[in-house]
Write a protein that holds these residues in place. Structure first.
Motif, PDB file in Angstrom:
ATOM      1  N   VAL A 167       0.831  -1.207   0.000  1.00 13.24           N
ATOM      2  CA  VAL A 167       0.000   0.000   0.000  1.00 13.24           C
ATOM      3  C   VAL A 167       0.861   1.252   0.000  1.00 13.24           C
ATOM      4  O   VAL A 167       0.531   2.239  -0.650  1.00 13.24           O
ATOM      5  CB  VAL A 167      -1.029   0.055   1.165  1.00 13.24           C
ATOM      6  CG1 VAL A 167      -2.098  -0.982   0.998  1.00 13.24           C
ATOM      7  CG2 VAL A 167      -0.366  -0.032   2.500  1.00 13.24           C
ATOM      8  N   GLY A 168       1.983   1.178   0.698  1.00 10.63           N
ATOM      9  CA  GLY A 168       2.851   2.350   0.787  1.00 10.63           C
ATOM     10  C   GLY A 168       3.350   2.794  -0.576  1.00 10.63           C
ATOM     11  O   GLY A 168       3.413   3.981  -0.881  1.00 10.63           O
ATOM     12  N   LEU A 169       3.697   1.826  -1.427  1.00 13.98           N
ATOM     13  CA  LEU A 169       4.222   2.171  -2.752  1.00 13.98           C
ATOM     14  C   LEU A 169       3.111   2.485  -3.738  1.00 13.98           C
ATOM     15  O   LEU A 169       3.351   3.102  -4.765  1.00 13.98           O
ATOM     16  CB  LEU A 169       5.112   1.041  -3.281  1.00 13.98           C
ATOM     17  CG  LEU A 169       6.439   0.861  -2.533  1.00 13.98           C
ATOM     18  CD1 LEU A 169       7.199  -0.348  -3.075  1.00 13.98           C
ATOM     19  CD2 LEU A 169       7.309   2.107  -2.624  1.00 13.98           C
ATOM     20  N   SER A 170       1.883   2.072  -3.415  1.00 17.06           N
ATOM     21  CA  SER A 170       0.789   2.252  -4.374  1.00 17.06           C
ATOM     22  C   SER A 170       0.503   3.729  -4.660  1.00 17.06           C
ATOM     23  O   SER A 170       0.028   4.063  -5.736  1.00 17.06           O
ATOM     24  CB  SER A 170      -0.488   1.550  -3.882  1.00 17.06           C
ATOM     25  OG  SER A 170      -1.016   2.252  -2.766  1.00 17.06           O
ATOM     26  N   VAL A 171       0.808   4.603  -3.709  1.00 11.05           N
ATOM     27  CA  VAL A 171       0.534   6.028  -3.922  1.00 11.05           C
ATOM     28  C   VAL A 171       1.822   6.830  -4.167  1.00 11.05           C
ATOM     29  O   VAL A 171       1.768   8.045  -4.322  1.00 11.05           O
ATOM     30  CB  VAL A 171      -0.194   6.677  -2.703  1.00 11.05           C
ATOM     31  CG1 VAL A 171      -1.609   6.179  -2.596  1.00 11.05           C
ATOM     32  CG2 VAL A 171       0.584   6.456  -1.424  1.00 11.05           C
ATOM     33  N   ALA A 172       2.965   6.131  -4.186  1.00 10.25           N
ATOM     34  CA  ALA A 172       4.250   6.850  -4.159  1.00 10.25           C
ATOM     35  C   ALA A 172       4.812   7.147  -5.540  1.00 10.25           C
ATOM     36  O   ALA A 172       4.605   6.394  -6.489  1.00 10.25           O
ATOM     37  CB  ALA A 172       5.274   6.035  -3.362  1.00 10.25           C
ATOM     38  N   ASP A 173       5.537   8.265  -5.636  1.00 10.44           N
ATOM     39  CA  ASP A 173       6.343   8.536  -6.822  1.00 10.44           C
ATOM     40  C   ASP A 173       7.684   7.829  -6.694  1.00 10.44           C
ATOM     41  O   ASP A 173       8.246   7.356  -7.666  1.00 10.44           O
ATOM     42  CB  ASP A 173       6.600  10.044  -6.955  1.00 10.44           C
ATOM     43  CG  ASP A 173       5.302  10.805  -7.186  1.00 10.44           C
ATOM     44  OD1 ASP A 173       4.740  10.646  -8.276  1.00 10.44           O
ATOM     45  OD2 ASP A 173       4.850  11.514  -6.272  1.00 10.44           O
ATOM     46  N   ARG A 174       8.196   7.801  -5.457  1.00 11.18           N
ATOM     47  CA  ARG A 174       9.449   7.103  -5.183  1.00 11.18           C
ATOM     48  C   ARG A 174       9.379   6.510  -3.797  1.00 11.18           C
ATOM     49  O   ARG A 174       8.541   6.900  -2.984  1.00 11.18           O
ATOM     50  CB  ARG A 174      10.635   8.076  -5.249  1.00 11.18           C
ATOM     51  CG  ARG A 174      10.932   8.549  -6.674  1.00 11.18           C
ATOM     52  CD  ARG A 174      12.162   9.438  -6.753  1.00 11.18           C
ATOM     53  NE  ARG A 174      12.026  10.600  -5.904  1.00 11.18           N
ATOM     54  CZ  ARG A 174      12.833  10.879  -4.883  1.00 11.18           C
ATOM     55  NH1 ARG A 174      13.827  10.068  -4.574  1.00 11.18           N
ATOM     56  NH2 ARG A 174      12.645  11.953  -4.161  1.00 11.18           N
TER      57      ARG A 174
END
Ligand code: ATP
Ligand code: MG
Length: 252
Positions: free
Chosen positions: A202-209
């Protein structure tokens, strides 16, 4: 990358007595980016956010925001610079109503009561799920609802950088989805976000990096796809391919 207006952490170290919680980490968050800091329990994720927001004093290194050093400033000064911190384990005031909880953070600003009241109302557009509970006492809300109140309160400071510490902690998958949909909306509105998560999926699902922190050291950084596509990294830090499949199934 243009970081003059964003956040730049340079060789930051933080100690708790004998414990060196951060051992010279460096990373950037550009304006408008969502950057996720991943890592296991005790890796130093919360310490990183606490140092940025002035709750811990750096033992070394520097923290620049919008081109100016903020290392060593106290937390009130840092809020005034435009940084808002939603700490680990939603800290909402159980004896205050939802509305009062949300208005609290805005009271740092020079805004009139009616202005704050109307901005609080506007928060309910972003968090419609808590609108029906505006006059309910904080303690009566579910975990997910309390998390939303905590994020809404952080946003009331009108931050240019929002620090979010494990917003998914202890929440059921559907609620996690709702909270992350809000993070995506916050990003769409242009607020820069530094997000701490243990749940890599979930953390990476909204991330640019994303960056991976391991016992006080940054061991990796990159775009979410690059992090996922590195097998060794995935196995070591992101719960492995199986875990990823499982998490995906869980989120579906
Ligand atoms: N107030 C404190 N006093 C002493 N040691 C501390 C303190 N806060 C954190 N630590 C230690 O510093 C290290 C980093 O802790 P931190 O809370 O930053 O980790 P974290 O990545 O946020 O972990 P978690 O995922 O469990 O929240 C750990 O070894 C922790 O035990
Ligand atoms: Mg933590």
């Amino acid at each position: 990358m243009e970081t003059g207006k964003g956040l730049e952490v340079r060789n930051l170290s933080v100690r708790y007595g004998e414990i060196e919680a951060l051992r010279g980490i460096s990373f950037t968050v550009a304006p408008g980016e969502v950057v996720t800091l991943l890592g296991a329990n005790g890796a130093g994720k919360s310490t990183t956010l606490r140092a940025i927001s002035g709750l811990e004093r750096p033992a070394g290194g520097d923290i620049l925001f919008e081109g100016q050093s903020i290392a060593g400033l106290n937390s009130e000064q840092i809020v005034r610079r435009g940084i808002s911190h939603v700490p680990e384990r939603r800290r909402i005031f159980p004896g205050l109503t939802v509305k009062e909880n949300i208005m609290l953070c805005g009271s740092n600003r020079r805004a009139s009561k009616p202005e704050l009241a109307s901005e609080t109302e506007a928060m309910f557009d972003l968090f419609p799920e808590i609108r029906p509970f505006r006059d309910a006492l904080g303690w009566t809300l579910s975990g997910g609802q309390q998390q939303m109140v905590a994020v809404a309160r952080g946003l009331m400071a009108k931050p240019r950088l929002l620090l979010l510490d494990e917003p998914s902690l202890g929440l059921a998958p559907l609620i996690v989805k709702a909270v992350f949909a809000i993070i995506a909306e916050i990003r769409r509105r242009g607020t820069t976000v530094l997000l701490v998560e243990q749940n890599a999926r979930v953390g990476l699902s909204v991330a640019d990096r994303g960056y991976v922190l391991e016992t006080g050291t940054l061991v990796l950084g990159g775009k979410p796809d690059d992090l996922w596509n590195n097998d060794a990294i995935r196995a070591a830090y992101l719960g492995g391919a199986k875990a990823k499949g499982h998490a995906l199934a869980e989120q579906a």
